[in-house]
Design a protein around this motif. Structure first.
Motif, PDB file in Angstrom:
ATOM      1  N   VAL A 102      30.296  19.792  39.120  1.00  0.00           N
ATOM      2  CA  VAL A 102      29.891  19.987  40.628  1.00  0.00           C
ATOM      3  C   VAL A 102      28.963  21.091  40.463  1.00  0.00           C
ATOM      4  CG1 VAL A 102      30.916  21.195  42.511  1.00  0.00           C
ATOM      5  CG2 VAL A 102      32.156  19.494  41.475  1.00  0.00           C
ATOM      6  N   ARG A 103      28.929  21.809  39.825  1.00  0.00           N
ATOM      7  CA  ARG A 103      27.833  23.028  39.674  1.00  0.00           C
ATOM      8  C   ARG A 103      26.595  22.453  39.367  1.00  0.00           C
ATOM      9  NH1 ARG A 103      28.139  28.780  36.758  1.00  0.00           N
ATOM     10  NH2 ARG A 103      26.599  29.997  38.076  1.00  0.00           N
ATOM     11  N   GLY A 104      25.495  22.269  40.209  1.00  0.00           N
ATOM     12  CA  GLY A 104      24.033  21.855  39.981  1.00  0.00           C
ATOM     13  C   GLY A 104      24.130  20.506  40.376  1.00  0.00           C
ATOM     14  N   LEU A 105      25.299  19.880  40.809  1.00  0.00           N
ATOM     15  CA  LEU A 105      25.073  18.468  41.381  1.00  0.00           C
ATOM     16  C   LEU A 105      24.083  18.124  42.410  1.00  0.00           C
ATOM     17  CD1 LEU A 105      26.042  15.473  40.947  1.00  0.00           C
ATOM     18  CD2 LEU A 105      28.107  16.332  42.555  1.00  0.00           C
ATOM     19  N   LEU A 106      24.182  19.248  43.190  1.00  0.00           N
ATOM     20  CA  LEU A 106      23.354  18.933  44.460  1.00  0.00           C
ATOM     21  C   LEU A 106      22.259  20.153  44.678  1.00  0.00           C
ATOM     22  CD1 LEU A 106      26.473  18.055  46.822  1.00  0.00           C
ATOM     23  CD2 LEU A 106      24.700  16.414  45.804  1.00  0.00           C
ATOM     24  N   PRO A 107      21.282  19.794  45.395  1.00  0.00           N
ATOM     25  CA  PRO A 107      20.421  21.225  45.774  1.00  0.00           C
ATOM     26  C   PRO A 107      21.100  21.812  46.728  1.00  0.00           C
ATOM     27  CG  PRO A 107      19.139  18.821  46.065  1.00  0.00           C
ATOM     28  CD  PRO A 107      20.573  18.679  45.982  1.00  0.00           C
ATOM     29  N   ALA A 108      20.999  23.074  46.472  1.00  0.00           N
ATOM     30  CA  ALA A 108      21.975  23.957  47.606  1.00  0.00           C
ATOM     31  C   ALA A 108      21.663  23.877  49.133  1.00  0.00           C
ATOM     32  CB  ALA A 108      22.024  25.469  46.983  1.00  0.00           C
ATOM     33  N   ASP A 109      20.144  23.708  49.233  1.00  0.00           N
ATOM     34  CA  ASP A 109      19.825  23.607  50.532  1.00  0.00           C
ATOM     35  C   ASP A 109      20.156  22.275  51.328  1.00  0.00           C
ATOM     36  OD1 ASP A 109      18.454  25.867  50.408  1.00  0.00           O
ATOM     37  OD2 ASP A 109      16.580  25.101  50.166  1.00  0.00           O
ATOM     38  N   GLU A 139      36.852  28.142  45.859  1.00  0.00           N
ATOM     39  CA  GLU A 139      35.918  29.599  45.860  1.00  0.00           C
ATOM     40  C   GLU A 139      34.557  29.421  45.032  1.00  0.00           C
ATOM     41  OE1 GLU A 139      38.528  33.365  46.476  1.00  0.00           O
ATOM     42  OE2 GLU A 139      39.515  32.163  44.902  1.00  0.00           O
ATOM     43  N   LEU A 140      34.873  28.780  43.810  1.00  0.00           N
ATOM     44  CA  LEU A 140      33.871  28.597  42.988  1.00  0.00           C
ATOM     45  C   LEU A 140      32.861  27.614  43.543  1.00  0.00           C
ATOM     46  CD1 LEU A 140      35.508  28.570  39.626  1.00  0.00           C
ATOM     47  CD2 LEU A 140      34.524  30.500  40.444  1.00  0.00           C
ATOM     48  N   VAL A 141      33.109  26.679  44.093  1.00  0.00           N
ATOM     49  CA  VAL A 141      32.290  25.634  44.613  1.00  0.00           C
ATOM     50  C   VAL A 141      31.419  26.158  45.746  1.00  0.00           C
ATOM     51  CG1 VAL A 141      32.275  23.526  46.343  1.00  0.00           C
ATOM     52  CG2 VAL A 141      33.910  23.659  44.206  1.00  0.00           C
ATOM     53  N   ALA A 142      32.333  27.342  46.616  1.00  0.00           N
ATOM     54  CA  ALA A 142      31.657  27.746  47.754  1.00  0.00           C
ATOM     55  C   ALA A 142      30.471  29.076  47.266  1.00  0.00           C
ATOM     56  CB  ALA A 142      32.525  28.684  48.570  1.00  0.00           C
ATOM     57  N   GLU A 143      30.710  29.494  46.018  1.00  0.00           N
ATOM     58  CA  GLU A 143      29.734  30.480  45.461  1.00  0.00           C
ATOM     59  C   GLU A 143      28.493  29.606  44.930  1.00  0.00           C
ATOM     60  OE1 GLU A 143      31.029  32.915  42.168  1.00  0.00           O
ATOM     61  OE2 GLU A 143      32.263  34.131  43.680  1.00  0.00           O
ATOM     62  N   TRP A 144      28.749  28.378  44.311  1.00  0.00           N
ATOM     63  CA  TRP A 144      27.420  27.641  43.834  1.00  0.00           C
ATOM     64  C   TRP A 144      26.726  27.025  44.876  1.00  0.00           C
ATOM     65  CZ3 TRP A 144      31.721  24.543  40.250  1.00  0.00           C
ATOM     66  CH2 TRP A 144      32.059  25.481  39.339  1.00  0.00           C
ATOM     67  N   TYR A 145      27.460  26.783  46.122  1.00  0.00           N
ATOM     68  CA  TYR A 145      26.681  26.085  47.264  1.00  0.00           C
ATOM     69  C   TYR A 145      26.850  27.180  48.504  1.00  0.00           C
ATOM     70  CZ  TYR A 145      26.374  22.122  44.475  1.00  0.00           C
ATOM     71  OH  TYR A 145      26.386  21.239  43.301  1.00  0.00           O
ATOM     72  N   GLY A 147      26.143  28.907  51.855  1.00  0.00           N
ATOM     73  CA  GLY A 147      26.042  28.360  53.368  1.00  0.00           C
ATOM     74  C   GLY A 147      26.715  27.105  53.382  1.00  0.00           C
ATOM     75  N   ALA A 148      27.222  26.222  52.394  1.00  0.00           N
ATOM     76  CA  ALA A 148      28.364  25.161  52.664  1.00  0.00           C
ATOM     77  C   ALA A 148      29.577  25.537  53.370  1.00  0.00           C
ATOM     78  CB  ALA A 148      28.243  24.402  51.813  1.00  0.00           C
ATOM     79  N   ARG A 149      30.225  24.635  54.217  1.00  0.00           N
ATOM     80  CA  ARG A 149      31.193  25.054  54.943  1.00  0.00           C
ATOM     81  C   ARG A 149      32.458  24.298  54.237  1.00  0.00           C
ATOM     82  NH1 ARG A 149      29.850  23.417  60.944  1.00  0.00           N
ATOM     83  NH2 ARG A 149      31.773  24.754  61.399  1.00  0.00           N
ATOM     84  N   VAL A 150      32.977  24.990  53.222  1.00  0.00           N
ATOM     85  CA  VAL A 150      33.711  24.364  52.213  1.00  0.00           C
ATOM     86  C   VAL A 150      35.353  24.279  52.731  1.00  0.00           C
ATOM     87  CG1 VAL A 150      34.501  24.652  49.790  1.00  0.00           C
ATOM     88  CG2 VAL A 150      32.138  25.194  50.131  1.00  0.00           C
ATOM     89  N   VAL A 151      35.721  23.054  52.440  1.00  0.00           N
ATOM     90  CA  VAL A 151      37.147  23.146  52.968  1.00  0.00           C
ATOM     91  C   VAL A 151      37.723  22.372  51.715  1.00  0.00           C
ATOM     92  CG1 VAL A 151      38.965  21.796  54.260  1.00  0.00           C
ATOM     93  CG2 VAL A 151      36.597  22.822  55.320  1.00  0.00           C
ATOM     94  N   LYS A 152      38.867  22.871  51.073  1.00  0.00           N
ATOM     95  CA  LYS A 152      39.616  22.051  50.139  1.00  0.00           C
ATOM     96  C   LYS A 152      40.493  21.246  50.743  1.00  0.00           C
ATOM     97  CE  LYS A 152      41.020  21.867  45.830  1.00  0.00           C
ATOM     98  NZ  LYS A 152      40.082  21.200  44.742  1.00  0.00           N
ATOM     99  N   SER A 153      40.342  19.840  50.465  1.00  0.00           N
ATOM    100  CA  SER A 153      41.216  18.887  50.901  1.00  0.00           C
ATOM    101  C   SER A 153      40.999  17.739  50.228  1.00  0.00           C
ATOM    102  CB  SER A 153      41.012  18.611  52.538  1.00  0.00           C
ATOM    103  OG  SER A 153      42.097  17.771  53.274  1.00  0.00           O
ATOM    104  N   LEU A 154      42.092  16.532  50.392  1.00  0.00           N
ATOM    105  CA  LEU A 154      41.955  15.159  49.982  1.00  0.00           C
ATOM    106  C   LEU A 154      42.050  15.227  48.343  1.00  0.00           C
ATOM    107  CD1 LEU A 154      39.226  13.834  52.187  1.00  0.00           C
ATOM    108  CD2 LEU A 154      41.807  13.395  52.608  1.00  0.00           C
ATOM    109  N   ASN A 155      42.512  16.228  47.787  1.00  0.00           N
ATOM    110  CA  ASN A 155      42.670  16.190  46.481  1.00  0.00           C
ATOM    111  C   ASN A 155      44.256  16.148  45.635  1.00  0.00           C
ATOM    112  OD1 ASN A 155      43.234  18.998  47.218  1.00  0.00           O
ATOM    113  ND2 ASN A 155      43.391  19.386  45.138  1.00  0.00           N
TER     114      ASN A 155
END
Length: 234
Positions: A102-109, A139-145, A147-155
């Motif tokens: 996940v980390r670095g998979l996408l441009p943060a912008d 929480e880590l995903v939210a730190e890596w991205y 400004g993204a509106r992170v929701v944990k779901s569908l897992n």
């Protein structure tokens, strides 16, 4: 693969009914759900999204050319691109890749202001939950991205259950949402409802995310809506 995809809507421009998300506010506009990761669970999600009349954008590590058979199965409601392109075009984006990638998979912008559903599961190997120092993986995903509106779901649901449970009769099974952005959780809850499941809010990205991730009490535990609500309230 289709070309000429129009400008994406901000998720808050999408209309909400009493269940959550169902109708776009602009005539002719449709919400596009991006799914990054097309293994068994990602492909299953794409199938049920299309069946629920959602437009789906797909991406994986092998490139869009590898998705020809799946696109042929899904029909004109599905298209494919590279992960960064899907992130830039989707109104709602679901990560269904290994957590380690996940980390670095996408441009943060590319995901700033986007509802980003973290459907990943953090394992350290051999099915053992990863030690994240008391934090939730989301929480880590939210730190890596930021400004993204992170929701944990569908897992939390096995792909075979996901494929058929939303179409059955009787009480709906629950899908859980955790996050710190209430509107983002409402949007994800609307998708869950469209798929034939019951959305159940587990709380914040920290506490609710820990409940849902591997090692947590809600992971891989199919519950009806009533059972899930009873568990959450106990």
């Amino acid at each position: 693969m289709r070309a000429g995809i129009p400008r994406k809507l901000h998720p808050d421009q999408v209309g909400l009914d009493r269940h959550g998300l169902t109708h776009p506010t602009r005539e002719g506009a449709a919400m596009r759900t991006g799914v990054i990761g097309t293994g068994r669970i990602g492909s299953t999600l794409a199938r049920i999204l299309v069946a629920a009349e959602h437009e789906v954008l797909l991406a994986n590590a092998r490139g869009p050319e590898s998705l020809g058979p799946l696109l042929a199965e899904l029909g004109p409601a599905a298209s494919a691109a590279h992960p960064a392109e899907v992130a830039g075009q989707a109104e709602l984006l679901v990560l269904m890749v290994p957590f380690a990638s996940v980390r670095g998979l996408l441009p943060a912008d590319a995901v700033r202001d986007t509802v980003l559903v973290d459907a990943t599961n953090a394992f350290s190997g051999a099915g053992t939950p990863a030690d994240l120092g008391g934090r939730s993986s989301s929480e880590l995903v939210a730190e890596w991205y930021p400004g993204a509106r992170v929701v944990k779901s569908l897992n939390t649901m096995h792909y075979e259950t996901l494929a058929i449970a939303g179409t059955g009769r009787g009480e709906r099974l629950a899908h859980f949402t955790a996050g710190d952005d209430e509107k983002a959780k409402e949007i994800v809850a609307g998708i869950i409802t469209d798929l034939g499941f019951a959305p159940v809010d587990t709380g914040s990205l920290h506490s609710g995310g820990i409940l849902q991730q591997p090692g947590g009490p809600l992971f891989n535990r199919p519950l009806t809506e009533a059972q899930a609500l009873a568990w959450i309230s106990h």
